[in-house]
Scaffold this active site. Structure first.
Site, mmCIF file in Angstrom:
data_model
loop_
_atom_site.group_PDB
_atom_site.id
_atom_site.type_symbol
_atom_site.label_atom_id
_atom_site.label_comp_id
_atom_site.label_asym_id
_atom_site.label_seq_id
_atom_site.Cartn_x
_atom_site.Cartn_y
_atom_site.Cartn_z
ATOM 1 N N HIS A 142 15.894 46.142 64.229
ATOM 2 C CA HIS A 142 17.099 46.582 63.517
ATOM 3 C C HIS A 142 17.904 47.331 64.356
ATOM 4 O O HIS A 142 17.695 48.137 65.402
ATOM 5 C CB HIS A 142 16.873 47.553 62.131
ATOM 6 C CG HIS A 142 18.085 47.326 61.329
ATOM 7 N ND1 HIS A 142 19.086 48.301 61.508
ATOM 8 C CD2 HIS A 142 18.465 46.555 60.249
ATOM 9 C CE1 HIS A 142 19.886 48.168 60.578
ATOM 10 N NE2 HIS A 142 19.492 47.111 59.716
ATOM 11 N N GLY B 42 26.752 48.913 56.272
ATOM 12 C CA GLY B 42 27.024 50.101 55.555
ATOM 13 C C GLY B 42 28.442 50.584 55.517
ATOM 14 O O GLY B 42 28.849 51.727 55.157
ATOM 15 N N GLU C 176 19.946 49.731 63.927
ATOM 16 C CA GLU C 176 19.523 51.175 63.805
ATOM 17 C C GLU C 176 18.516 51.714 64.730
ATOM 18 O O GLU C 176 18.502 52.638 65.198
ATOM 19 C CB GLU C 176 19.523 51.568 62.398
ATOM 20 C CG GLU C 176 20.721 51.526 61.676
ATOM 21 C CD GLU C 176 20.510 50.999 60.088
ATOM 22 O OE1 GLU C 176 19.511 51.425 59.615
ATOM 23 O OE2 GLU C 176 21.498 50.777 59.631
ATOM 24 N N GLU D 163 23.222 40.479 61.860
ATOM 25 C CA GLU D 163 23.797 41.555 61.204
ATOM 26 C C GLU D 163 24.670 42.011 62.024
ATOM 27 O O GLU D 163 24.424 43.074 62.948
ATOM 28 C CB GLU D 163 22.982 42.946 60.725
ATOM 29 C CG GLU D 163 21.732 42.137 59.765
ATOM 30 C CD GLU D 163 21.216 43.520 59.304
ATOM 31 O OE1 GLU D 163 20.993 43.444 57.967
ATOM 32 O OE2 GLU D 163 20.737 44.227 59.760
ATOM 33 N N ASN E 112 16.150 45.866 52.792
ATOM 34 C CA ASN E 112 15.698 46.792 53.756
ATOM 35 C C ASN E 112 16.291 48.184 53.071
ATOM 36 O O ASN E 112 17.537 48.604 52.966
ATOM 37 C CB ASN E 112 16.576 46.501 54.827
ATOM 38 C CG ASN E 112 16.438 47.611 56.135
ATOM 39 O OD1 ASN E 112 15.544 48.293 55.824
ATOM 40 N ND2 ASN E 112 17.075 47.604 57.098
ATOM 41 N N TRP E 113 15.255 48.828 52.733
ATOM 42 C CA TRP E 113 15.556 50.158 51.969
ATOM 43 C C TRP E 113 15.811 51.342 52.958
ATOM 44 O O TRP E 113 16.243 52.418 52.866
ATOM 45 C CB TRP E 113 14.282 50.782 51.255
ATOM 46 C CG TRP E 113 14.091 49.742 50.156
ATOM 47 C CD1 TRP E 113 14.686 48.618 49.891
ATOM 48 C CD2 TRP E 113 13.017 49.983 48.994
ATOM 49 N NE1 TRP E 113 14.215 48.127 48.444
ATOM 50 C CE2 TRP E 113 13.512 49.030 48.028
ATOM 51 C CE3 TRP E 113 12.128 51.034 48.553
ATOM 52 C CZ2 TRP E 113 12.644 49.018 46.461
ATOM 53 C CZ3 TRP E 113 11.490 51.111 47.472
ATOM 54 C CH2 TRP E 113 11.611 49.975 46.485
ATOM 55 N N LYS E 114 15.375 51.000 54.441
ATOM 56 C CA LYS E 114 15.870 51.893 55.473
ATOM 57 C C LYS E 114 15.188 53.498 54.894
ATOM 58 O O LYS E 114 14.135 53.248 54.454
ATOM 59 C CB LYS E 114 17.430 52.395 55.439
ATOM 60 C CG LYS E 114 18.072 50.994 55.646
ATOM 61 C CD LYS E 114 19.484 50.956 56.405
ATOM 62 C CE LYS E 114 20.040 49.734 56.413
ATOM 63 N NZ LYS E 114 21.335 49.575 56.880
ATOM 64 N N GLY F 261 20.720 45.943 52.657
ATOM 65 C CA GLY F 261 20.744 47.337 52.772
ATOM 66 C C GLY F 261 20.937 48.098 51.464
ATOM 67 O O GLY F 261 20.471 48.077 50.404
ATOM 68 N N GLY F 262 22.301 48.910 51.373
ATOM 69 C CA GLY F 262 22.557 49.555 50.102
ATOM 70 C C GLY F 262 22.327 48.961 48.575
ATOM 71 O O GLY F 262 21.788 49.414 47.968
ATOM 72 N N SER G 180 26.709 44.664 54.470
ATOM 73 C CA SER G 180 27.625 44.825 53.358
ATOM 74 C C SER G 180 27.537 43.795 52.344
ATOM 75 O O SER G 180 28.510 43.487 51.796
ATOM 76 C CB SER G 180 28.831 45.138 53.710
ATOM 77 O OG SER G 180 28.828 46.544 54.359
HETATM 78 P P1 13P Z 1 24.241 47.258 54.150
HETATM 79 O O1 13P Z 1 23.728 45.915 53.151
HETATM 80 O O2 13P Z 1 23.991 48.584 53.612
HETATM 81 O O3 13P Z 1 25.475 47.168 54.903
HETATM 82 O O4 13P Z 1 22.925 47.208 55.298
HETATM 83 C C1 13P Z 1 22.715 46.015 55.942
HETATM 84 C C2 13P Z 1 21.533 46.173 56.697
HETATM 85 O O5 13P Z 1 21.512 47.016 57.691
HETATM 86 C C3 13P Z 1 20.298 45.546 56.317
HETATM 87 O O6 13P Z 1 19.247 45.675 57.261
#
Ligand code: 13P
Length: 249
Positions: free
Chosen positions: A95, A173, A97, A167, A10-12, A234-235, A213
């Protein structure tokens, strides 16, 4: 039954379209693994160029969001047929967020999940508790409610093809990955919940990811759990490390 693993990035809100193409090209050789499904969920403006860049590879390009109406006066939104028109097969829905910053609720998540199925797009349905909820001991209750509402009026045949991403918000994050036991416990509870809503065949077919994470260091142990069918990353999906996560074995 053995479920095929699905490992999604997920590149956000990261990477311009040209940076996105460069990243697809960089990761292409690193994520080559035909034993798992590999999905890059990228910002809407980068979907088309990333599709082009990923042509002929095992990478599927997905979306990070979608609206629940077909078309009309919804400034700034992306309709499902805009995604299918360019070949999108996966979309992240609900998500944390989006729930936190864009006021998405279990009901809007349900509308989007149903709309995605109507258009044969596989939703990656996100759920997860806050730190406060975990400390209050209501994690499983809270997630069962998210799942039950997300899947209202979704048929068993549709649910079998869905992906759920567990999640925990406190792990996103933060570098604080859930322990393998915590992740497995909740993913198993989600599967039980799906079994209650539908039946055992549906519970055994649906794929449940862990997210929060995930790194190359934690992926192998997480993905070896009986109820964890991959990850939503994510990251670490923006780095060469994603290759190690996809090739976690
Ligand atoms: P991180 O892997 O950066 O913690 O993010 C997880 C996430 O929200 C994937 O959708």
């Amino acid at each position: 039954m053995s479920r095929r693993k699905i490992i999604a990035g997920n590149w956000k809100m990261n990477k311009t379209p040209s940076e996105a193409v460069a990243l697809v090209n960089e990761l292409k050789p690193l994520v080559a693994n035909d034993e798992v499904d590999v999905v890059f969920c990228v910002p809407a403006i980068s979907i088309i160029p990333c599709m082009e860049a990923a042509k002929g590879t095992n990478i599927k390009i997905g979306a990070e969001n979608m609206y629940f109406e077909e078309s009309g006066a919804f400034t700034g939104e992306i309709a499902p047929n805009m995604l299918t028109d360019v070949g999108v097969k996966y979309v992240v829905i609900g998500h944390s967020e989006r729930r936190e910053y864009f006021a998405e609720t279990n009901i809007t998540v349900n509308k989007k999940v149903k709309k995605a199925f109507e258009h044969s797009i596989t939703p990656i349905v996100c759920c997860g508790e806050s730190l406060e909820q975990r400390e209050q001991g209501v994690t499983i209750d809270f997630i069962r409610q998210q799942i039950k509402i997300a899947f209202l009026d979704v048929t068993a045949d549709q649910a079998k093809t869905a992906v759920i991403a567990y999640e925990p918000i406190w792990a996103i994050g933060t570098g604080k990955v859930a322990t393998t036991e915590q992740a497995q416990e909740v993913c198993a509870a989600i599967r039980v919940c799906i079994g209650e809503i539908y039946d055992e065949a549906t519970a055994q077919a649906i794929r449940i990811q862990y997210g929060g994470s995930v790194t190359a260091a934690s992926a192998a142990e997480l993905f070896a759990q009986p109820d964890i069918d991959g990850g939503l990353v994510g990251g670490a999906s923006l780095k060469p490390d994603f290759g190690k996560i996809v090739n976690y074995k």
